[in-house]
Design a protein around this motif. Structure first.
Motif, PDB file in Angstrom:
ATOM      1  N   PHE A   1       0.812  -1.211   0.000  1.00 59.49           N
ATOM      2  CA  PHE A   1       0.000   0.000   0.000  1.00 59.49           C
ATOM      3  C   PHE A   1       0.853   1.272   0.000  1.00 59.49           C
ATOM      4  O   PHE A   1       0.597   2.215  -0.747  1.00 59.49           O
ATOM      5  N   LEU A   2       1.891   1.296   0.833  1.00 64.39           N
ATOM      6  CA  LEU A   2       2.735   2.492   0.917  1.00 64.39           C
ATOM      7  C   LEU A   2       3.527   2.712  -0.363  1.00 64.39           C
ATOM      8  O   LEU A   2       3.719   3.852  -0.799  1.00 64.39           O
ATOM      9  N   TYR A   3       3.996   1.639  -0.964  1.00 64.04           N
ATOM     10  CA  TYR A   3       4.708   1.774  -2.230  1.00 64.04           C
ATOM     11  C   TYR A   3       3.757   2.273  -3.318  1.00 64.04           C
ATOM     12  O   TYR A   3       4.147   3.094  -4.168  1.00 64.04           O
ATOM     13  N   LYS A   4       2.524   1.792  -3.314  1.00 57.78           N
ATOM     14  CA  LYS A   4       1.544   2.255  -4.299  1.00 57.78           C
ATOM     15  C   LYS A   4       1.287   3.748  -4.146  1.00 57.78           C
ATOM     16  O   LYS A   4       1.103   4.460  -5.142  1.00 57.78           O
ATOM     17  N   SER A   5       1.238   4.214  -2.895  1.00 52.60           N
ATOM     18  CA  SER A   5       1.025   5.651  -2.682  1.00 52.60           C
ATOM     19  C   SER A   5       2.188   6.461  -3.232  1.00 52.60           C
ATOM     20  O   SER A   5       2.019   7.616  -3.643  1.00 52.60           O
ATOM     21  N   PHE A   6       3.361   5.875  -3.248  1.00 59.91           N
ATOM     22  CA  PHE A   6       4.559   6.536  -3.784  1.00 59.91           C
ATOM     23  C   PHE A   6       4.584   6.484  -5.307  1.00 59.91           C
ATOM     24  O   PHE A   6       4.785   7.494  -5.987  1.00 59.91           O
ATOM     25  N   ILE A   7       4.356   5.336  -5.879  1.00 56.08           N
ATOM     26  CA  ILE A   7       4.561   5.119  -7.301  1.00 56.08           C
ATOM     27  C   ILE A   7       3.454   5.740  -8.155  1.00 56.08           C
ATOM     28  O   ILE A   7       3.623   5.929  -9.368  1.00 56.08           O
ATOM     29  N   LYS A   8       2.327   6.084  -7.568  1.00 49.75           N
ATOM     30  CA  LYS A   8       1.230   6.654  -8.356  1.00 49.75           C
ATOM     31  C   LYS A   8       1.572   8.043  -8.892  1.00 49.75           C
ATOM     32  O   LYS A   8       0.953   8.531  -9.846  1.00 49.75           O
ATOM     33  N   GLU A   9       2.568   8.708  -8.275  1.00 55.16           N
ATOM     34  CA  GLU A   9       3.004  10.016  -8.752  1.00 55.16           C
ATOM     35  C   GLU A   9       4.247   9.864  -9.629  1.00 55.16           C
ATOM     36  O   GLU A   9       5.013   8.912  -9.475  1.00 55.16           O
ATOM     37  N   ASN A  10       4.449  10.835 -10.526  1.00 54.05           N
ATOM     38  CA  ASN A  10       5.581  10.766 -11.444  1.00 54.05           C
ATOM     39  C   ASN A  10       6.810  11.493 -10.927  1.00 54.05           C
ATOM     40  O   ASN A  10       7.922  11.013 -11.074  1.00 54.05           O
ATOM     41  N   GLN A  11       6.614  12.657 -10.334  1.00 52.48           N
ATOM     42  CA  GLN A  11       7.728  13.443  -9.824  1.00 52.48           C
ATOM     43  C   GLN A  11       8.168  12.928  -8.457  1.00 52.48           C
ATOM     44  O   GLN A  11       7.343  12.525  -7.640  1.00 52.48           O
ATOM     45  N   ALA A  12       9.485  12.987  -8.206  1.00 53.23           N
ATOM     46  CA  ALA A  12      10.035  12.470  -6.955  1.00 53.23           C
ATOM     47  C   ALA A  12       9.434  13.169  -5.746  1.00 53.23           C
ATOM     48  O   ALA A  12       9.037  12.525  -4.766  1.00 53.23           O
ATOM     49  N   SER A  13       9.343  14.497  -5.786  1.00 54.40           N
ATOM     50  CA  SER A  13       8.811  15.240  -4.645  1.00 54.40           C
ATOM     51  C   SER A  13       7.355  14.893  -4.391  1.00 54.40           C
ATOM     52  O   SER A  13       6.930  14.738  -3.235  1.00 54.40           O
ATOM     53  N   ASP A  14       6.548  14.763  -5.470  1.00 53.94           N
ATOM     54  CA  ASP A  14       5.140  14.396  -5.317  1.00 53.94           C
ATOM     55  C   ASP A  14       5.004  12.982  -4.762  1.00 53.94           C
ATOM     56  O   ASP A  14       4.121  12.708  -3.946  1.00 53.94           O
ATOM     57  N   SER A  15       5.872  12.087  -5.207  1.00 50.93           N
ATOM     58  CA  SER A  15       5.826  10.696  -4.736  1.00 50.93           C
ATOM     59  C   SER A  15       6.123  10.617  -3.240  1.00 50.93           C
ATOM     60  O   SER A  15       5.424   9.928  -2.487  1.00 50.93           O
ATOM     61  N   ILE A  16       7.156  11.317  -2.798  1.00 49.73           N
ATOM     62  CA  ILE A  16       7.525  11.283  -1.374  1.00 49.73           C
ATOM     63  C   ILE A  16       6.448  11.954  -0.534  1.00 49.73           C
ATOM     64  O   ILE A  16       6.099  11.476   0.549  1.00 49.73           O
ATOM     65  N   GLN A  17       5.894  13.067  -1.033  1.00 49.94           N
ATOM     66  CA  GLN A  17       4.824  13.754  -0.317  1.00 49.94           C
ATOM     67  C   GLN A  17       3.610  12.844  -0.144  1.00 49.94           C
ATOM     68  O   GLN A  17       2.988  12.801   0.920  1.00 49.94           O
ATOM     69  N   SER A  18       3.269  12.105  -1.190  1.00 49.54           N
ATOM     70  CA  SER A  18       2.138  11.187  -1.123  1.00 49.54           C
ATOM     71  C   SER A  18       2.413  10.065  -0.112  1.00 49.54           C
ATOM     72  O   SER A  18       1.529   9.687   0.662  1.00 49.54           O
ATOM     73  N   TYR A  19       3.607   9.556  -0.121  1.00 48.17           N
ATOM     74  CA  TYR A  19       4.023   8.507   0.826  1.00 48.17           C
ATOM     75  C   TYR A  19       3.905   8.998   2.270  1.00 48.17           C
ATOM     76  O   TYR A  19       3.338   8.326   3.135  1.00 48.17           O
ATOM     77  N   LEU A  20       4.423  10.202   2.537  1.00 48.15           N
ATOM     78  CA  LEU A  20       4.346  10.770   3.888  1.00 48.15           C
ATOM     79  C   LEU A  20       2.894  11.033   4.292  1.00 48.15           C
ATOM     80  O   LEU A  20       2.497  10.776   5.439  1.00 48.15           O
ATOM     81  N   ALA A  21       2.100  11.553   3.354  1.00 47.54           N
ATOM     82  CA  ALA A  21       0.697  11.847   3.652  1.00 47.54           C
ATOM     83  C   ALA A  21      -0.084  10.585   3.983  1.00 47.54           C
ATOM     84  O   ALA A  21      -0.963  10.588   4.858  1.00 47.54           O
ATOM     85  N   THR A  22       0.224   9.498   3.296  1.00 49.53           N
ATOM     86  CA  THR A  22      -0.457   8.229   3.572  1.00 49.53           C
ATOM     87  C   THR A  22      -0.140   7.722   4.974  1.00 49.53           C
ATOM     88  O   THR A  22      -1.028   7.271   5.707  1.00 49.53           O
ATOM     89  N   VAL A  23       1.124   7.799   5.354  1.00 48.87           N
ATOM     90  CA  VAL A  23       1.502   7.389   6.714  1.00 48.87           C
ATOM     91  C   VAL A  23       0.833   8.299   7.735  1.00 48.87           C
ATOM     92  O   VAL A  23       0.262   7.828   8.736  1.00 48.87           O
ATOM     93  N   LYS A  24       0.875   9.589   7.511  1.00 52.66           N
ATOM     94  CA  LYS A  24       0.294  10.559   8.439  1.00 52.66           C
ATOM     95  C   LYS A  24      -1.200  10.333   8.629  1.00 52.66           C
ATOM     96  O   LYS A  24      -1.734  10.470   9.742  1.00 52.66           O
ATOM     97  N   SER A  25      -1.888   9.986   7.542  1.00 52.68           N
ATOM     98  CA  SER A  25      -3.342   9.807   7.614  1.00 52.68           C
ATOM     99  C   SER A  25      -3.748   8.624   8.485  1.00 52.68           C
ATOM    100  O   SER A  25      -4.908   8.541   8.889  1.00 52.68           O
ATOM    101  N   ARG A  26      -2.823   7.718   8.772  1.00 51.20           N
ATOM    102  CA  ARG A  26      -3.150   6.581   9.639  1.00 51.20           C
ATOM    103  C   ARG A  26      -3.196   6.999  11.101  1.00 51.20           C
ATOM    104  O   ARG A  26      -3.701   6.258  11.950  1.00 51.20           O
ATOM    105  N   PHE A  27      -2.685   8.206  11.411  1.00 51.12           N
ATOM    106  CA  PHE A  27      -2.673   8.703  12.781  1.00 51.12           C
ATOM    107  C   PHE A  27      -3.563   9.931  12.975  1.00 51.12           C
ATOM    108  O   PHE A  27      -4.006  10.203  14.081  1.00 51.12           O
ATOM    109  N   GLU A  28      -3.817  10.672  11.903  1.00 50.65           N
ATOM    110  CA  GLU A  28      -4.606  11.890  11.999  1.00 50.65           C
ATOM    111  C   GLU A  28      -5.774  11.833  11.023  1.00 50.65           C
ATOM    112  O   GLU A  28      -5.618  11.391   9.888  1.00 50.65           O
TER     113      GLU A  28
END
Length: 391
Positions: free
Chosen positions: A119-146
């Protein structure tokens, strides 16, 4: 002497090339500098550090410049050296994204409660740009707590007071109806379709209430002039395909006119109405839509129109009877003793009976009363309904 020094330097260079190279040797985010500027990387680093501080959960992203055969072993050893036994996650991806591995440290798997280890890798790979991919990855982790925000105005379409009023409405409806009612605006879809973007944003930001992740999300993208309604769980049942069409007909005209606050409030009110209808009766669908209220202007207009039509008909009939004079009685129209009734009886002639078989309900979609909602699978593996268009 010089020959010895050259041999020693050559040895160091060879050793350096054989060791996996990281873009940075410290911090949570380690990305090759050629794909991301220092300011963006600093912002992502701050985001990861905030998650660690607020939730005591470590989130690492490592981009490798060289290939490693045993990613699992390397990720495990690297995480141990960085965080020890602390709860956290490390996403390891090689430069061309052809190889990856997610390592969960401590109690991370139970804390994140992910059904899919990818799931976390999918949240990363769905974006094309590196910054967007990492942001999506961090947001997915964050959403599990907030709890994620129900109103995300990345497109900057609303004033502050409009945001406050709309967020209050979305929060109240979501709490009362038991499903997440979300509005998302963006400048661009970054190469994704509106359906993909809406579904992905809903899934990877952990929206939805209950086991079925009940919710409805409206996406508006300004560059593409796209809108899309993504439904999940009970939202698929309550907002049928016909319902999406009906709701969009009410609010898209305001989007086109640039009255975004009115468009979003209209959307929220209609979703609230449709969910209430589904809970108390069968969902609104084609042939069973809300009745449009008549404007108050129609009352005097209808009365005047009726008076005019009655006057016109009366005048027309009166004009056709100019040769007829008023009579005080009906005697002049009767011939005396011309009618005599000698016999009367009732005769039964025939009976006509038509039989029509009651059609069987062969609907297997799971919707009561033949409601129609199509659905599709998303990139994350979830099930969504909905529809969209242009404005």
């Amino acid at each position: 002497m010089k020959k010895s020094i050259l041999l020693f330097l050559s040895f160091l260079v060879s050793l350096f090339l054989c060791i996996p190279v990281l873009a940075d040797d410290s911090g949570y985010i380690r990305e090759n500098s050629q794909y991301m500027d220092s300011l963006t990387e600093a912002n992502l680093e701050e985001e990861a550090a905030t998650i660690a501080e607020k939730h005591d959960f470590q989130v690492y992203y490592i981009s490798l410049d060289s290939n490693i055969e045993d990613l699992q072993g390397y990720a495990s050893d690297l995480y141990q050296s960085l965080a020890g036994n602390k709860d956290g996650v490390l996403l390891l991806v090689n430069e061309d994204r052809s190889k990856w591995y997610v390592h969960y440290g401590g109690q991370a798997e139970s804390l994140l409660n992910l059904q899919d280890r990818e799931f976390l890798y999918k949240s990363f790979i769905k974006e094309n740009q590196a910054s967007d991919s990492i942001q999506s990855y961090l947001a997915t982790v964050k959403s599990r707590f907030e709890k994620p925000a129900l109103l995300v105005d990345n497109g900057g379409l609303l004033y502050d007071d409009e945001k406050e009023e709309l967020l209050a409405k979305l929060t109240e409806i979501s709490k009362r109806q038991g499903l997440d009612l979300v509005i998302l605006t963006e400048d661009s879809l970054n190469g994704q379709t509106a359906q993909e973007y809406a579904d992905n944003y809903f899934d990877f930001n952990s929206y939805g209430q209950g086991k079925a992740h009940d919710g409805v999300l409206l996406l508006v993208s300004m560059t593409e002039r796209d809108w899309y309604i993504s439904t999940t769980g009970y939202g698929i049942y309550a907002i049928t395909d016909g319902g999406v069409e009906y709701i969009s007909n009410q609010f898209v005209k305001y989007l086109s006119a640039g009255d975004y606050a009115l468009a979003f409030n209209t959307y929220a009110d209609l979703v609230d109405q449709f969910v209430s209808q589904a809970k108390t009766d069968k969902p609104y669908d084609r042939g069973n839509m809300p009745k449009e209220p008549l404007s108050l202007l129609w009352l005097p207009a209808s009365a005047l129109l009726g008076l005019f039509v009655a006057w016109a008909i009366t005048a027309l009939l009166k004009g056709q009877l100019q040769s007829v004079q008023n009579e005080s009685g009906a005697g002049n129209y009767m011939k005396k003793d011309s009618f005599k009734l000698t016999n009367s009886q009732d005769l039964f002639l025939y009976r006509n009976v038509t039989s029509v078989p009651i059609p069987k309900n062969n609907n297997s979609s799971g919707f009561r009363g033949g409601g129609g909602s199509s659905s599709h699978g998303s990139f994350s593996g979830g099930s969504h309904g909905g529809g969209g268009g242009k404005f």
